[in-house]
Design a protein around this motif. Sequence first.
Motif, PDB file in Angstrom:
ATOM      1  N   ILE A  83       0.820  -0.665  -0.211  1.00 32.01           N
ATOM      2  CA  ILE A  83       0.315   0.030  -0.157  1.00 32.01           C
ATOM      3  C   ILE A  83       0.666   1.050   0.002  1.00 32.01           C
ATOM      4  N   GLY A  84       2.382   0.979   0.925  1.00 29.03           N
ATOM      5  CA  GLY A  84       2.913   2.684   0.515  1.00 29.03           C
ATOM      6  C   GLY A  84       3.513   2.374  -0.659  1.00 29.03           C
ATOM      7  N   GLN A  85       4.021   1.515  -1.524  1.00 29.70           N
ATOM      8  CA  GLN A  85       4.477   1.869  -2.506  1.00 29.70           C
ATOM      9  C   GLN A  85       3.025   2.587  -3.551  1.00 29.70           C
ATOM     10  N   LYS A  86       2.602   1.605  -3.122  1.00 34.48           N
ATOM     11  CA  LYS A  86       1.327   2.146  -4.538  1.00 34.48           C
ATOM     12  C   LYS A  86       0.969   4.066  -3.512  1.00 34.48           C
ATOM     13  N   TYR A  87       1.310   4.117  -2.717  1.00 35.53           N
ATOM     14  CA  TYR A  87       0.485   5.333  -1.779  1.00 35.53           C
ATOM     15  C   TYR A  87       2.021   7.116  -2.945  1.00 35.53           C
ATOM     16  N   TRP A  88       3.641   6.330  -2.866  1.00 34.95           N
ATOM     17  CA  TRP A  88       4.120   7.456  -3.318  1.00 34.95           C
ATOM     18  C   TRP A  88       4.682   7.343  -4.283  1.00 34.95           C
ATOM     19  N   LEU A  89       4.085   6.080  -5.166  1.00 31.20           N
ATOM     20  CA  LEU A  89       4.255   6.806  -6.846  1.00 31.20           C
ATOM     21  C   LEU A  89       2.921   7.269  -6.817  1.00 31.20           C
ATOM     22  N   LYS A  90       1.772   7.263  -6.724  1.00 27.80           N
ATOM     23  CA  LYS A  90       1.243   8.159  -6.941  1.00 27.80           C
ATOM     24  C   LYS A  90       0.958   9.748  -6.952  1.00 27.80           C
ATOM     25  N   ARG A  91       2.074   9.672  -5.340  1.00 25.06           N
ATOM     26  CA  ARG A  91       2.692  10.681  -5.207  1.00 25.06           C
ATOM     27  C   ARG A  91       3.555  11.925  -6.272  1.00 25.06           C
ATOM     28  N   CYS A  92       4.327  10.611  -6.451  1.00 28.34           N
ATOM     29  CA  CYS A  92       5.425  11.589  -7.465  1.00 28.34           C
ATOM     30  C   CYS A  92       4.755  11.962  -8.201  1.00 28.34           C
ATOM     31  N   ILE A  93       4.002  10.674  -9.177  1.00 25.97           N
ATOM     32  CA  ILE A  93       3.422  10.976 -11.080  1.00 25.97           C
ATOM     33  C   ILE A  93       2.719  11.905 -10.503  1.00 25.97           C
ATOM     34  N   ALA A  94       1.214  11.881  -9.673  1.00 24.30           N
ATOM     35  CA  ALA A  94       0.151  13.227  -9.632  1.00 24.30           C
ATOM     36  C   ALA A  94       0.368  14.442  -9.375  1.00 24.30           C
ATOM     37  N   ASP A  95       0.967  14.484  -7.962  1.00 18.56           N
ATOM     38  CA  ASP A  95       0.955  15.512  -7.281  1.00 18.56           C
ATOM     39  C   ASP A  95       2.404  16.166  -7.061  1.00 18.56           C
ATOM     40  N   TYR A  96       3.749  15.975  -7.007  1.00 23.76           N
ATOM     41  CA  TYR A  96       4.699  15.777  -6.725  1.00 23.76           C
ATOM     42  C   TYR A  96       5.311  17.197  -7.870  1.00 23.76           C
ATOM     43  N   THR A  97       4.638  16.155  -8.905  1.00 23.26           N
ATOM     44  CA  THR A  97       4.538  17.322 -10.761  1.00 23.26           C
ATOM     45  C   THR A  97       3.718  18.525 -10.361  1.00 23.26           C
ATOM     46  N   LYS A  98       2.965  18.606  -9.178  1.00 21.88           N
ATOM     47  CA  LYS A  98       2.969  20.010 -10.072  1.00 21.88           C
ATOM     48  C   LYS A  98       3.081  21.743  -9.495  1.00 21.88           C
ATOM     49  N   LYS A  99       2.614  22.633 -10.133  1.00 25.83           N
ATOM     50  CA  LYS A  99       3.515  23.730  -9.479  1.00 25.83           C
ATOM     51  C   LYS A  99       2.907  24.042  -7.929  1.00 25.83           C
ATOM     52  N   PRO A 100       3.670  24.388  -7.368  1.00 29.25           N
ATOM     53  CA  PRO A 100       4.789  25.375  -7.137  1.00 29.25           C
ATOM     54  C   PRO A 100       6.224  24.397  -7.873  1.00 29.25           C
ATOM     55  N   ASN A 101       5.884  22.757  -8.101  1.00 24.64           N
ATOM     56  CA  ASN A 101       7.462  22.442  -8.399  1.00 24.64           C
ATOM     57  C   ASN A 101       7.710  22.483  -9.733  1.00 24.64           C
ATOM     58  N   ARG A 102       8.840  21.960 -10.002  1.00 27.69           N
ATOM     59  CA  ARG A 102       9.718  22.873 -10.789  1.00 27.69           C
ATOM     60  C   ARG A 102      10.251  21.285 -11.741  1.00 27.69           C
ATOM     61  N   LEU A 103       9.455  21.237 -13.216  1.00 25.91           N
ATOM     62  CA  LEU A 103      10.336  20.082 -14.077  1.00 25.91           C
ATOM     63  C   LEU A 103      10.894  20.609 -15.252  1.00 25.91           C
ATOM     64  N   ASN A 104      11.467  19.248 -15.233  1.00 23.80           N
ATOM     65  CA  ASN A 104      12.499  19.670 -16.819  1.00 23.80           C
ATOM     66  C   ASN A 104      11.877  20.194 -18.411  1.00 23.80           C
ATOM     67  N   ILE A 105      10.507  20.136 -18.148  1.00 18.71           N
ATOM     68  CA  ILE A 105       9.562  20.295 -19.541  1.00 18.71           C
ATOM     69  C   ILE A 105       9.214  21.530 -18.648  1.00 18.71           C
ATOM     70  N   ASP A 106       9.235  22.261 -17.737  1.00 21.70           N
ATOM     71  CA  ASP A 106       8.976  23.528 -17.591  1.00 21.70           C
ATOM     72  C   ASP A 106       9.109  25.409 -19.487  1.00 21.70           C
ATOM     73  N   ALA A 107      10.796  24.381 -19.254  1.00 21.89           N
ATOM     74  CA  ALA A 107      11.678  25.400 -19.822  1.00 21.89           C
ATOM     75  C   ALA A 107      10.737  25.513 -21.641  1.00 21.89           C
ATOM     76  N   HIS A 108      10.256  24.056 -21.853  1.00 18.91           N
ATOM     77  CA  HIS A 108       9.350  23.396 -23.046  1.00 18.91           C
ATOM     78  C   HIS A 108       8.148  24.519 -22.907  1.00 18.91           C
ATOM     79  N   ARG A 109       7.466  24.966 -22.048  1.00 14.35           N
ATOM     80  CA  ARG A 109       6.359  25.476 -22.427  1.00 14.35           C
ATOM     81  C   ARG A 109       4.769  24.782 -22.819  1.00 14.35           C
ATOM     82  N   ILE A 110       5.159  23.970 -22.369  1.00 12.25           N
ATOM     83  CA  ILE A 110       3.675  23.038 -23.272  1.00 12.25           C
ATOM     84  C   ILE A 110       2.407  22.816 -21.606  1.00 12.25           C
ATOM     85  N   LEU A 111       2.902  22.887 -20.637  1.00 15.18           N
ATOM     86  CA  LEU A 111       2.101  23.309 -20.484  1.00 15.18           C
ATOM     87  C   LEU A 111       1.054  24.920 -20.123  1.00 15.18           C
TER      88      LEU A 111
END
Length: 297
Positions: A83-111
């Motif tokens: 259960i823990g693995q799934k929780y952390w995976l989803k946090r990484c994928i769906a939550d930690y990739t949201k603003k204000p966090n920064r992503l490598n693709i920010d520079a591409h201005r796709i979002l």
Amino acid sequence: MYKEYFKFYKHINSLEQQSNIIDFENEVNTEFMKPKILTSEFFNDDKEILDNLGLKSNISDWKCYDVLNVPGLIFIKNPFTSIGQKYWLKRCIADYTKKPNRLNIDAHRILGDGEDWWTLSNKNEINLKLRNQLRWATLGYHHDWDTKVYSETAKSEFPMDLSKLSKTIIKLLQFPDEFMAEAAIVNFYHPSSTLSGHTDHSEYNLSAPLLSISFGLSAIFLIGGHSLDDKPVAILLRSGDTIIMSKESRLCYHGVPKVLLPKNDQYFNYDNELEEPFKSYMQVTRININVRQVNNV
Ligand SMILES: O=C(O)CCC(=O)C(=O)O
Ligand SMILES: [Fe+2]
């Protein structure tokens, strides 16, 4: 030396006949590692805390080792519950990739405004390409990969849950000082991705340990000494496996020459019971969360 070994491991296709790779799934090889005894005090008091963090709450289920060739390097065989693995995976994928966090693709201005990477990648077939473009997200102090400095002006709030997880693991390992999780890099790897040899030396506090947690596909982690001339050791990291770089190992060269597909790792342990779209993403992804303390207290 480091670079030659990196090239070698980058080109292997299976683990067969790779007896030089330290694999903690096999019999403990006392030449390379020493089991680390954890005291039970903490476990008895705080089973609930561990459970809430997605960690195994029985001391007998925690397998920790000192890697003898690399002083200060600690390996913990997947301390997470399923259960823990799934929780952390989803946090990484769906939550930690949201603003204000920064992503490598920010520079591409796709979002666009109000758009986030994961929602957009799942909108339609065309955007599936976007899935593969994400390589990293930075949390807390945002590491500037060009200037290699952490700045007070490039900083957002560090996720509470990840801070608690890091503090708890460091405390369990009986480090004398409380760990302050101030910056994290979440790396997203695909089967052809590599991370070349580097040292993490931008933090002002280099005596605090660095915590590195991996999920999804297995990978070969190559760690050497303080110079690229030192001979490295290769360690297999599987889903949930956690390493701590402390003391001497904190400034050792390390990298990831190879991400393995499940068919090439007979002990692949990731029990993919995820729902879509997480499931299909994780079939071709390795996630590594790298947590650092930046400042001195
Ligand atoms: O992916 C890994 O296991 C290592 C990542 C790493 O070394 C880093 O982000 O600095
Ligand atoms: Fe690193």
